[in-house]
Scaffold this motif. Sequence first.
Motif, PDB file in Angstrom:
ATOM      1  N   UNK A   1       6.971   8.046  10.672  1.00  0.00           N
ATOM      2  CA  UNK A   1       6.462   7.209  11.999  1.00  0.00           C
ATOM      3  C   UNK A   1       4.980   7.020  11.802  1.00  0.00           C
ATOM      4  N   UNK A   2       4.892   5.458  12.832  1.00  0.00           N
ATOM      5  CA  UNK A   2       3.241   5.551  12.567  1.00  0.00           C
ATOM      6  C   UNK A   2       2.502   5.472  11.481  1.00  0.00           C
ATOM      7  N   UNK A   3       3.171   4.183  10.043  1.00  0.00           N
ATOM      8  CA  UNK A   3       2.377   4.477   9.086  1.00  0.00           C
ATOM      9  C   UNK A   3       1.218   4.173   9.187  1.00  0.00           C
ATOM     10  N   UNK A   4       0.654   2.710   9.587  1.00  0.00           N
ATOM     11  CA  UNK A   4      -0.101   2.328   9.808  1.00  0.00           C
ATOM     12  C   UNK A   4      -1.079   3.428  10.824  1.00  0.00           C
TER      13      UNK A   4
ATOM     14  N   UNK B   1      -4.578  -2.686   9.686  1.00  0.00           N
ATOM     15  CA  UNK B   1      -4.384  -1.909   8.007  1.00  0.00           C
ATOM     16  C   UNK B   1      -2.321  -2.763   8.018  1.00  0.00           C
ATOM     17  N   UNK B   2      -1.384  -3.575   8.612  1.00  0.00           N
ATOM     18  CA  UNK B   2      -0.390  -4.082   8.529  1.00  0.00           C
ATOM     19  C   UNK B   2      -0.595  -5.909   8.418  1.00  0.00           C
TER      20      UNK B   2
ATOM     21  N   UNK C   1      -1.608  11.961  -4.604  1.00  0.00           N
ATOM     22  CA  UNK C   1      -2.126  10.933  -5.296  1.00  0.00           C
ATOM     23  C   UNK C   1      -0.690   9.754  -5.319  1.00  0.00           C
ATOM     24  N   UNK C   2      -0.180   9.881  -3.975  1.00  0.00           N
ATOM     25  CA  UNK C   2       1.144   9.343  -4.912  1.00  0.00           C
ATOM     26  C   UNK C   2       1.079   8.285  -4.668  1.00  0.00           C
ATOM     27  N   UNK C   3       0.334   7.578  -3.902  1.00  0.00           N
ATOM     28  CA  UNK C   3       0.725   6.261  -3.292  1.00  0.00           C
ATOM     29  C   UNK C   3      -0.459   5.652  -3.910  1.00  0.00           C
ATOM     30  N   UNK C   4      -0.920   6.310  -5.066  1.00  0.00           N
ATOM     31  CA  UNK C   4      -1.484   5.020  -6.130  1.00  0.00           C
ATOM     32  C   UNK C   4      -1.136   5.077  -7.324  1.00  0.00           C
ATOM     33  N   UNK C   5       0.273   5.552  -7.215  1.00  0.00           N
ATOM     34  CA  UNK C   5       1.227   5.327  -8.265  1.00  0.00           C
ATOM     35  C   UNK C   5       1.443   4.202  -8.254  1.00  0.00           C
ATOM     36  N   UNK C   6       1.884   3.139  -9.620  1.00  0.00           N
ATOM     37  CA  UNK C   6       2.562   2.485  -9.654  1.00  0.00           C
ATOM     38  C   UNK C   6       3.847   2.126  -9.719  1.00  0.00           C
ATOM     39  N   UNK C   7       4.439   1.521  -9.035  1.00  0.00           N
ATOM     40  CA  UNK C   7       6.051   1.224  -8.828  1.00  0.00           C
ATOM     41  C   UNK C   7       6.575   0.523  -7.957  1.00  0.00           C
ATOM     42  N   UNK C   8       7.336  -0.296  -7.113  1.00  0.00           N
ATOM     43  CA  UNK C   8       8.132  -1.258  -6.557  1.00  0.00           C
ATOM     44  C   UNK C   8       7.925  -1.017  -5.717  1.00  0.00           C
ATOM     45  N   UNK C   9       8.410   0.240  -5.140  1.00  0.00           N
ATOM     46  CA  UNK C   9       8.729   0.680  -3.880  1.00  0.00           C
ATOM     47  C   UNK C   9       7.933   1.928  -3.440  1.00  0.00           C
ATOM     48  N   UNK C  10       6.644   1.859  -2.643  1.00  0.00           N
ATOM     49  CA  UNK C  10       6.142   3.385  -1.844  1.00  0.00           C
ATOM     50  C   UNK C  10       6.965   3.848  -0.690  1.00  0.00           C
ATOM     51  N   UNK C  11       7.819   5.107  -1.022  1.00  0.00           N
ATOM     52  CA  UNK C  11       7.966   5.267  -0.041  1.00  0.00           C
ATOM     53  C   UNK C  11       7.509   6.967   0.920  1.00  0.00           C
ATOM     54  N   UNK C  12       7.111   6.365   2.443  1.00  0.00           N
ATOM     55  CA  UNK C  12       6.726   7.406   2.856  1.00  0.00           C
ATOM     56  C   UNK C  12       7.595   8.022   3.618  1.00  0.00           C
ATOM     57  N   UNK C  13       7.229   9.399   3.436  1.00  0.00           N
ATOM     58  CA  UNK C  13       8.381   9.979   4.576  1.00  0.00           C
ATOM     59  C   UNK C  13       8.246  11.245   5.087  1.00  0.00           C
ATOM     60  N   UNK C  14       6.929  11.524   5.258  1.00  0.00           N
ATOM     61  CA  UNK C  14       6.102  12.471   6.334  1.00  0.00           C
ATOM     62  C   UNK C  14       5.522  11.863   6.799  1.00  0.00           C
ATOM     63  N   UNK C  15       4.112  12.760   7.508  1.00  0.00           N
ATOM     64  CA  UNK C  15       3.454  12.266   8.284  1.00  0.00           C
ATOM     65  C   UNK C  15       2.489  11.324   8.290  1.00  0.00           C
TER      66      UNK C  15
ATOM     67  N   UNK D   1      -8.146   2.783   5.692  1.00  0.00           N
ATOM     68  CA  UNK D   1      -9.089   2.052   5.202  1.00  0.00           C
ATOM     69  C   UNK D   1      -9.371   3.093   4.216  1.00  0.00           C
ATOM     70  N   UNK D   2      -8.740   3.998   3.054  1.00  0.00           N
ATOM     71  CA  UNK D   2      -9.165   4.083   1.819  1.00  0.00           C
ATOM     72  C   UNK D   2      -7.771   4.542   1.182  1.00  0.00           C
ATOM     73  N   UNK D   3      -6.749   4.832   2.152  1.00  0.00           N
ATOM     74  CA  UNK D   3      -5.260   4.008   0.880  1.00  0.00           C
ATOM     75  C   UNK D   3      -5.125   3.032   0.947  1.00  0.00           C
ATOM     76  N   UNK D   4      -5.295   2.509   1.542  1.00  0.00           N
ATOM     77  CA  UNK D   4      -5.215   0.646   1.524  1.00  0.00           C
ATOM     78  C   UNK D   4      -5.878   0.048  -0.145  1.00  0.00           C
ATOM     79  N   UNK D   5      -6.321   0.369  -0.242  1.00  0.00           N
ATOM     80  CA  UNK D   5      -7.316  -0.131  -1.728  1.00  0.00           C
ATOM     81  C   UNK D   5      -6.571   0.825  -2.594  1.00  0.00           C
TER      82      UNK D   5
END
Length: 365
Positions: free
Chosen positions: A267-270, A275-276, A231-245, A251-255
């Motif tokens: 690595x390879x967040x896109x 998606x970029x 759920x963390x990518x859905x949280x309203x923030x200034x910066x989202x920082x993926x630091x795992x896989x 297609x799902x998360x971008x919306x």
Amino acid sequence: MPVMRDIFALMEKYGHEQVVFCRHEGTGLKAIIGIHDTTMGPALGGCRMIPYESTDEALEDVLRLSRGMTFKCGVADVDFGGGKMVIIGDPVSDKSPEMFRAIGRFVGGLGGRFFTGTDMGTMPEDFVHAKRESNHFVGLPKEHGGSGDTSIPTALGVLQGMRATAKFLWGTESLEGRVVSIQGVGKVGGRLLDLLMEEGARAVIADINEERVHQLKEKYGDRVELSTVTDIHRVEVDIFSPCARGGVVNDTSIDELRCQAIVGSANNQLQEDRHGDELHERGILYAPDYLVNAGGLIQVADELEGYNEERVLAKTRAIYEMLLQIYERSRQENIGTHRAADRLVLERLEKVADIRRIMLGWNGR
């Protein structure tokens, strides 16, 4: 009967020079090495261990990751090419010293075309065993002649990326009062959180290790909030920082993204390049992952040339200026930041390839 994938077609798709499959029955080792491009120098990239569901999944991962390492080396301006190694197995139950000694034999057999070290699921201590068989390993503990923990410069590089992003978006590099969500607070994400707390930022964190997130919550109190990995990518923030896989922008998360920028160490967040492009169209600023997470690479590359900590930190801090250049090129050319970064790297590769057409001299062979 399952249909075998055309490995040469996949190599052509990603632009690889060499793919090596390694198997050792005695230790249960099943591994794949991907060597993407050696224009700049020998291939360099980490060795990760994951219980992949299939060989196809492992192959796809090593191809994507090793290609990313070519671009990471190019943008970090180190004289190495892109490579990666993946081990199919559970790092908790399947790992053994003998397995890594077998890895030492396989990597050594490549004659210096590939250097590797720790990544997801592996530790610096694992490669102490590997180095008993060959000298093509980096990032070992300091007591064994290595440069030590690569998560330190990696986290610093991500922080520099966030400062540059803040400068580009808001006119100041200060992160004080900004809210950053961190997906994965392990070796790099945990250090990044510490740095952000020093900067005066606030954070939302998530990790599959629930004990870990509760420890960090207790440490930092009200300045840190908790979420879940899904759920963390859905949280309203200034910066989202993926630091795992990787593959978190898909297609799902971008919306569902509710951030102004994405700056993380994964690595390879896109999931795909398109998606970029979509992030660019939506006005979400994306810091190309292979640049902002390059601190660890800078350290191990420096180790192979004669390690100097101050030189590593100085080069890692320069990620700030490089990212601002990429952001500006993206704006001027109206292209995604990932494409602006790729163009910069490809231009460098062409220039180096042209320079290396000049023969150094006859060596008698």
